[in-house]
Structures are given as C-alpha cells and as structure tokens.
Design a protein around this motif. Structure first.
Motif, short mmCIF file in Angstrom:
data_model
loop_
_atom_site.label_atom_id
_atom_site.label_comp_id
_atom_site.label_asym_id
_atom_site.label_seq_id
_atom_site.Cartn_x
_atom_site.Cartn_y
_atom_site.Cartn_z
N ARG A 169 0.82 -1.21 0.00
CA ARG A 169 0.00 0.00 0.00
C ARG A 169 0.85 1.25 0.00
N ARG A 170 1.97 1.22 0.73
CA ARG A 170 2.82 2.40 0.83
C ARG A 170 3.85 2.49 -0.32
N LEU A 171 4.51 1.37 -0.64
CA LEU A 171 5.68 1.42 -1.54
C LEU A 171 5.45 0.79 -2.90
N GLY A 172 4.33 0.11 -3.08
CA GLY A 172 4.11 -0.57 -4.36
C GLY A 172 4.59 -2.01 -4.31
N ARG A 173 4.21 -2.78 -5.31
CA ARG A 173 4.47 -4.21 -5.32
C ARG A 173 5.95 -4.53 -5.52
N GLU A 174 6.63 -3.85 -6.42
CA GLU A 174 7.99 -4.27 -6.78
C GLU A 174 8.98 -4.06 -5.64
N VAL A 175 9.00 -2.89 -5.05
CA VAL A 175 9.91 -2.63 -3.94
C VAL A 175 9.56 -3.53 -2.76
N THR A 176 8.27 -3.77 -2.56
CA THR A 176 7.86 -4.65 -1.47
C THR A 176 8.37 -6.06 -1.67
N GLU A 177 8.14 -6.64 -2.84
CA GLU A 177 8.45 -8.05 -3.04
C GLU A 177 9.93 -8.31 -3.25
#
Length: 516
Positions: A169-177
């Motif tokens: 929710r905060r950083l987006g999918r790519e940076v998260t995963e």
C-alpha cells in the motif's frame, strides 16, 4: 522422592513462587524475584521448574574444535537494553563483543545472484530519492511507484493489516516483493503476508500515523537522528541474515554504538550465569520435571489475598508429585501455557493456542576459507520468489571473528519457508539441499569439515494480524488471576532482550501482588 517433590518440603512464612519454564524469560523472572526479595529484606522461596534436562531454552551454544556455534539466537539487539543490562549485571561485561568489520555489508539474492543490499534504506523504506533510483534491484515502474509514497493517503482507521499488505500500500508491489518484505520477514522470521504490522513493526505504523508517509518520516528522523540513523540501517541489514537476534567480534568501547552485541564464547553463557546467580541467591533449579496440570486453590485467611482471585496454585508433575505455591510465572511457549490453564481459563487457553509457531532447521557448516566461497559480508537473505530451500545464510566467522579456528570459515543456513516444514526431511537431505544452494549462490565448494543440524519443531512464534487484540483479551482475563503471570516469546516480543524484559516485568507484577 522426585526432584520436584523433594523441593516442596519447605517451611516458613516466605511466599513460594514457581517459575515454570527455564528459558531466558523464566531465568530472568526468577532472578528478579530473588534480588527484589533480598533488597526488600523479605524472603521469597523461588524455584525454576524446567521440563528439559538443561535451562536456557533456545539460547544454546555448542563449542567444539575451536568453533562457537549458536543453535538458536546469537546476539542481543543493542537498542533493547535488557539483554546487555542483564549480561553486565551478571559480571559478563568483559565478554560483550561487537560485530567485526564485515558485518556492515549484507546481500540479497536476486535472479539467482547475490546483490549488495542497497544503501539508503531503513526497514525496507528508501530514506532518499537517490537511494531508490540508484538501486539496481528495481525497474523504472517500481521506482516510480515507490516515489509516489509521500502522496499516498495514510490509513486512519487504526485497523491492523499484514506486513506485506502495508508495504504494498505504501511502496508498491515491486519494492515490497524484491526488498522490503523479504527484509522484514528476515527480521521477524515469518510470513509477511500473515504477520501483523502493528505487532511486529509498530514503528512503521507510527511513521504513517505521525507523518502521513514512511519516506517523510524517515527523512525527518534522518535529519534529527544523527548517528542513530546509521545504526538503525545497519541493524536492519544485519538482522536480515538470520532469525532471532545475532551477535560479535571486538569488545565495544564505552560510548561506541553498535546494532548488535554477543558474548565471547556464545550466548549460552548468559543463561548459565543467570542460573548460577539464582542458585547463589537460594533459588532452586529443577530440570527434567514437566508440569502437567495446574489447579487454582484458595486458602481462607491467606495473606495477600486482597488482590482477589485464587490464593495459590497446585502444580502436578509428570511423576505424580504435587506442590502448592503462592505465585506462578508461566514462562513456557504459548501452546504449552494453553494446555495448563485450559481447565480453569478456557477462553485464555483458546487464544494462546491460536498463536502459531514456525518450525526451523539450522544447518551449520565449516570449510577451509579457500573453499567457503564469498565471505565479504555478514551474509544474505533469499526472497521467496527465488524458490530456494534456504531462507538466509550467515557467514558467521566473517561477522563474528573468533567463532572459527584460523583458516576456517563457519556458516549457518536456515531452512523453513512459510507453509513448509523442513523437519520432515532427514538430516542428510537437509544438509544436501543447503549445500546445493550455497554452492550455486555463494560458490561454496567440496565436503564440509564440520556439519551440525539443529532442529526446532516450534521455533519462532508468529504474530498474525490481530495479535495485539488477542493479547489484550488475555491480559484482561488474567486480571482474575493476579498471582499467575505469563512471560515469553509468544506474547510481546520474541528476541532475547524482549524475553528478559517480559520475565523481569512478570516478576515485578507478581511481587507487588504477593506483598499487597
């Protein structure tokens, strides 16, 4: 007469307290009770009852052939003072050591290769635009989405959510995963799709609540945090290489900050020293005695009953021996506590039994340095998308000088991804899978000179979404039993300092009731 039965034959008016569970939380509780009683001049009969043949719980160190091998946690988080304070209190100050120079460099696996952990990130959050856009781990779209984080409205309803959902929710999918979720999963030793953000990383929730943005909050801390900022980033990077807490190389000088410390010769010294002090103060430590049942009892006219609830508890051991105590600290895993309180606190038992525990296999391997592959850092983490057996590896002898003989390298790898149980595999297959991953990822070659496999069927408690609400309900129900207190990794922090803090707090709460 059984060991427990022999220990019950005591007289006098001193309140009698049983600490069930001889892990570090139980030892801390017993020690605090005895020292408080001595300081107040009010005797207290304290015994620690441990089902295993030794105390210390998961804090175990094997020393063999010049190697210092931690079977569980291997260090103390310096920012949580209770661990270091206890070590110093027990006269181990000279044995506290800090990480070696290699500890500042950590790696993450991406596309089958080790990539340096990008600088300028704290808890997976970029502290500057430059840190984000200079990282090779992310594509243009991922960097652009993360750059929009300061403009994402904060969540205001106060609801809990999984760590991964919060990060996406905060950083987006790519940076998260690719970075944030694997990093925080390594710190918390769990599944970021399930773990509660409020229970595991409340500091991130606070940043969103206070600043409306993680990036803005980190930037504000960066401007005001000084040296602490660097230590926070180093601590998170180092923590990502293995579960629990970790540890060291040179002795930390007064005033020098370091994210982690350990004890020269291993953390097992901490438990041993605590047990020795407990016995020196007149406490008793009974090993090999499993408590199988607890029954509340009420004795008319018993002093201290003003707090309400039962005036004591009858304990039954596996050998059939019994005793009655005035106060009880349950410092056992949540599932074990649930089975003991279920007859008289069924709702509490149901909540405690619902706290999941993750199995973990720890595989330690030693090689001559020339065959140990890369050793230029503290270790690496492996995101789930890489589909490897191991979740992380620590280059122990690089991170903590003195843990291997000269010319040898010591490594610790960890198996046990969410939803998988590595303990169903025999030792030979566990070791083979670890060696295959280390060969492909880090260039480790040939037969190891030493192999150790440590199996932990219920190793690490998990704090799923709603954990804080669950524990609030447990605390509320236990108000009817003020002479029974809980302490341990399953409740309010799973690291060694957290367990020590909980043990000491349990002792203080129980002492206040007994003297009330």
């Amino acid at each position: 007469m059984s060991p427990m039965a022999a220990a019950t034959a005591s007289g006098g008016a001193a309140p009698r307290v049983a600490v069930v569970g001889g892990g570090i939380a139980g030892l801390a509780a017993a020690l605090r009770l005895l020292e408080t009683a001595r300081a107040r001049g009010a005797p207290c009969d304290v015994q620690v009852i441990e089902a295993d043949g030794r105390v210390g719980g998961k804090v175990r160190t094997e020393r063999t052939g010049g190697f210092v091998i931690e079977q569980g946690p291997d260090s103390l988080v310096a920012s949580k003072p209770h661990g270091i304070q206890l070590a110093r209190h027990l006269g181990l100050d000279a044995d506290l050591v800090a990480p070696g120079p290699a500890a500042g460099r950590t790696f993450i696996v991406w596309n089958g290769r080790l990539q340096p952990m990008p600088p300028g990130f704290a808890l997976g959050v970029p502290v500057s635009a430059r840190a984000l856009w200079s990282s090779p781990l992310f594509g243009f779209a991922g960097k652009l989405r993360a750059s929009l984080e300061p403009f994402i409205p904060p969540r205001r309803d106060g609801a809990d959510e999984p760590v991964a959902a919060f990060l996406r929710r905060r950083l987006g999918r790519e940076v998260t995963e690719r970075l944030a979720a694997p990093l925080l999963a390594g710190v918390a030793s769990g599944d970021p799709e399930v773990l509660s953000i409020q229970a595991t990383f409340p500091q991130l929730v606070q940043l969103e609540r206070e600043f409306g943005s993680l990036v803005r909050g980190m930037a504000r801390q960066r401007r005001t945090g000084g040296a602490n900022r660097t230590n926070r980033r180093s601590a998170v990077a180092a923590a990502a290489t293995q579960p629990g807490e970790r540890g060291a190389g040179g002795s930390p000088a007064a005033g020098v900050r370091t994210p982690f410390v350990t004890l020269r010769g291993g953390l097992g010294q901490l438990a041993a020293a605590a047990a020795q002090r407990i016995e020196a103060l007149g406490g008793r430590i009974i090993t090999g005695a499993r408590i199988t049942a607890i029954e509340p009892v009420s004795t008319p006219g018993t002093a201290g009953g003003a707090a309400g609830g039962p005036t004591g508890y009858r304990l039954t051991a596996a050998d059939g021996s019994t005793q009655v105590v005035d106060g009880l600290v349950l410092a056992v895993p949540a599932w074990a506590a649930a089975s003991l309180v279920e007859p008289f606190l069924p709702a509490v038992a149901e909540r405690l039994a619902a706290i999941p525990y993750k199995p973990t296999a720890v595989v330690a391997l030693a090689y001559p340095e020339e065959r140990a592959g890369r050793l230029d850092g503290s270790g690496f983490i492996v995101p789930p998308g890489e589909r490897r057996f191991i979740t992380a590896c620590t280059w122990v002898s690089s991170k903590w000088p003195g843990t291997a003989p000269p010319g040898m390298a010591l490594l610790r790898a960890f198996g046990g991804r969410p939803g998988e149980d590595p303990l169903v595999l025999p030792d030979e297959e566990l070791v083979a899978r670890v060696r295959a991953d280390l060969a492909e990822l880090a260039g480790v070659e040939g037969e190891p000179a030493l192999v150790r496999v440590y199996r932990w069927p219920r190793a690490i408690p998990q704090y799923p979404v709603g954990h804080l609400d669950r524990m609030a309900a447990v605390r509320a129900a236990l108000q009817e039993h003020p002479r029974l207190v809980l302490a341990g990794a399953g409740y309010f922090g799973m690291g060694v300092p957290d367990c020590i803090r909980q043990g000491e707090a349990a002792a203080e709460a129980l002492w206040a009731v007994l003297q009330g």
